[in-house]
Design a protein around this motif. Structure first.
Motif, PDB file in Angstrom:
ATOM      1  N   PRO A 153      42.250  46.648  35.474  1.00  0.00           N
ATOM      2  CA  PRO A 153      42.595  46.035  36.758  1.00  0.00           C
ATOM      3  C   PRO A 153      41.353  45.596  37.532  1.00  0.00           C
ATOM      4  N   SER A 154      41.506  44.492  38.248  1.00  0.00           N
ATOM      5  CA  SER A 154      40.457  43.986  39.132  1.00  0.00           C
ATOM      6  C   SER A 154      41.128  43.335  40.329  1.00  0.00           C
ATOM      7  N   ILE A 155      40.666  43.671  41.526  1.00  0.00           N
ATOM      8  CA  ILE A 155      41.265  43.142  42.752  1.00  0.00           C
ATOM      9  C   ILE A 155      40.400  42.011  43.286  1.00  0.00           C
ATOM     10  N   SER A 156      41.039  40.944  43.747  1.00  0.00           N
ATOM     11  CA  SER A 156      40.322  39.796  44.297  1.00  0.00           C
ATOM     12  C   SER A 156      39.508  40.231  45.517  1.00  0.00           C
ATOM     13  N   PRO A 157      38.433  39.501  45.845  1.00  0.00           N
ATOM     14  CA  PRO A 157      37.593  39.876  46.988  1.00  0.00           C
ATOM     15  C   PRO A 157      38.358  40.016  48.305  1.00  0.00           C
ATOM     16  N   ASP A 158      39.414  39.230  48.499  1.00  0.00           N
ATOM     17  CA  ASP A 158      40.167  39.347  49.753  1.00  0.00           C
ATOM     18  C   ASP A 158      41.279  40.400  49.683  1.00  0.00           C
ATOM     19  N   GLY A 159      41.411  41.065  48.538  1.00  0.00           N
ATOM     20  CA  GLY A 159      42.384  42.145  48.386  1.00  0.00           C
ATOM     21  C   GLY A 159      43.818  41.697  48.214  1.00  0.00           C
ATOM     22  N   SER A 160      44.051  40.409  48.006  1.00  0.00           N
ATOM     23  CA  SER A 160      45.425  39.911  47.955  1.00  0.00           C
ATOM     24  C   SER A 160      46.030  39.853  46.552  1.00  0.00           C
ATOM     25  N   THR A 161      45.184  39.865  45.517  1.00  0.00           N
ATOM     26  CA  THR A 161      45.678  39.667  44.160  1.00  0.00           C
ATOM     27  C   THR A 161      45.049  40.649  43.185  1.00  0.00           C
ATOM     28  N   LEU A 162      45.864  41.145  42.274  1.00  0.00           N
ATOM     29  CA  LEU A 162      45.411  42.012  41.198  1.00  0.00           C
ATOM     30  C   LEU A 162      45.401  41.200  39.909  1.00  0.00           C
ATOM     31  N   ALA A 163      44.280  41.199  39.196  1.00  0.00           N
ATOM     32  CA  ALA A 163      44.201  40.608  37.862  1.00  0.00           C
ATOM     33  C   ALA A 163      44.129  41.765  36.881  1.00  0.00           C
ATOM     34  N   PHE A 164      44.805  41.636  35.741  1.00  0.00           N
ATOM     35  CA  PHE A 164      44.777  42.701  34.742  1.00  0.00           C
ATOM     36  C   PHE A 164      45.045  42.123  33.362  1.00  0.00           C
ATOM     37  N   ARG A 165      44.721  42.925  32.350  1.00  0.00           N
ATOM     38  CA  ARG A 165      44.946  42.538  30.955  1.00  0.00           C
ATOM     39  C   ARG A 165      46.233  43.199  30.471  1.00  0.00           C
ATOM     40  N   ARG A 166      47.111  42.402  29.851  1.00  0.00           N
ATOM     41  CA  ARG A 166      48.362  42.924  29.268  1.00  0.00           C
ATOM     42  C   ARG A 166      48.268  42.768  27.765  1.00  0.00           C
ATOM     43  N   SER A 167      48.405  43.873  27.036  1.00  0.00           N
ATOM     44  CA  SER A 167      48.312  43.877  25.574  1.00  0.00           C
ATOM     45  C   SER A 167      49.705  43.859  24.969  1.00  0.00           C
ATOM     46  N   HIS A 168      49.941  42.862  24.118  1.00  0.00           N
ATOM     47  CA  HIS A 168      51.224  42.718  23.441  1.00  0.00           C
ATOM     48  C   HIS A 168      51.191  43.462  22.105  1.00  0.00           C
ATOM     49  N   ALA A 169      52.345  43.784  21.575  1.00  0.00           N
ATOM     50  CA  ALA A 169      52.439  44.543  20.325  1.00  0.00           C
ATOM     51  C   ALA A 169      51.830  43.796  19.146  1.00  0.00           C
ATOM     52  N   ASN A 170      51.768  42.474  19.208  1.00  0.00           N
ATOM     53  CA  ASN A 170      51.225  41.688  18.103  1.00  0.00           C
ATOM     54  C   ASN A 170      49.724  41.427  18.268  1.00  0.00           C
ATOM     55  N   GLU A 171      49.039  42.287  19.001  1.00  0.00           N
ATOM     56  CA  GLU A 171      47.589  42.269  19.216  1.00  0.00           C
ATOM     57  C   GLU A 171      47.097  41.077  20.022  1.00  0.00           C
ATOM     58  N   ILE A 172      47.966  40.434  20.771  1.00  0.00           N
ATOM     59  CA  ILE A 172      47.567  39.362  21.674  1.00  0.00           C
ATOM     60  C   ILE A 172      47.400  39.962  23.063  1.00  0.00           C
ATOM     61  N   GLU A 173      46.354  39.542  23.750  1.00  0.00           N
ATOM     62  CA  GLU A 173      46.117  40.003  25.111  1.00  0.00           C
ATOM     63  C   GLU A 173      46.041  38.802  26.036  1.00  0.00           C
ATOM     64  N   ASP A 174      46.658  38.921  27.188  1.00  0.00           N
ATOM     65  CA  ASP A 174      46.636  37.870  28.193  1.00  0.00           C
ATOM     66  C   ASP A 174      46.201  38.448  29.526  1.00  0.00           C
ATOM     67  N   PRO A 184      50.365  39.219  42.976  1.00  0.00           N
ATOM     68  CA  PRO A 184      50.068  39.287  44.409  1.00  0.00           C
ATOM     69  C   PRO A 184      50.341  40.712  44.904  1.00  0.00           C
ATOM     70  N   LEU A 185      49.410  41.285  45.644  1.00  0.00           N
ATOM     71  CA  LEU A 185      49.559  42.681  46.059  1.00  0.00           C
ATOM     72  C   LEU A 185      50.400  42.852  47.318  1.00  0.00           C
ATOM     73  N   ARG A 186      50.481  41.841  48.130  1.00  0.00           N
ATOM     74  CA  ARG A 186      51.301  41.959  49.333  1.00  0.00           C
ATOM     75  C   ARG A 186      52.769  42.021  48.921  1.00  0.00           C
ATOM     76  N   ASP A 187      53.432  43.079  49.336  1.00  0.00           N
ATOM     77  CA  ASP A 187      54.861  43.275  49.052  1.00  0.00           C
ATOM     78  C   ASP A 187      55.187  43.393  47.564  1.00  0.00           C
ATOM     79  N   ALA A 188      54.208  43.679  46.720  1.00  0.00           N
ATOM     80  CA  ALA A 188      54.478  43.834  45.280  1.00  0.00           C
ATOM     81  C   ALA A 188      55.126  45.181  45.008  1.00  0.00           C
ATOM     82  N   THR A 189      56.063  45.183  44.070  1.00  0.00           N
ATOM     83  CA  THR A 189      56.692  46.405  43.592  1.00  0.00           C
ATOM     84  C   THR A 189      56.582  46.386  42.068  1.00  0.00           C
TER      85      THR A 189
END
Length: 72
Positions: free
Chosen positions: A32-53, A58-63
């Protein structure tokens, strides 16, 4: 077992909250990495077929049910 999730942790009281909830077929969310203004989280998602994206959430009101958008 459950896929790896990103968790928000409050130092004041030890409270924890899931920020991401990967769907079935996903190994997990990491780096995880948070944007400088604190509004967005960037992260890596690993798929079962060894692909990562990179995903953005958006962190405001995110569930855990908020769908992140795929960047790559």
């Amino acid at each position: 077992s459950l896929p790896t999730r990103i968790v928000r942790f409050w130092l004041e009281d030890g409270r924890r909250e899931w920020v991401t909830a990967p769907p079935i077929g996903i190994i997990g969310d990491t780096c995880p990495s948070i944007s400088p203004d604190g509004s967005t989280l960037a992260f890596r998602r690993s798929h079962a077929n060894e692909i990562e994206d990179i995903y953005l959430l958006p962190l405001r009101d995110a569930t855990p049910t908020t769908d992140p958008s795929r960047l790559t």
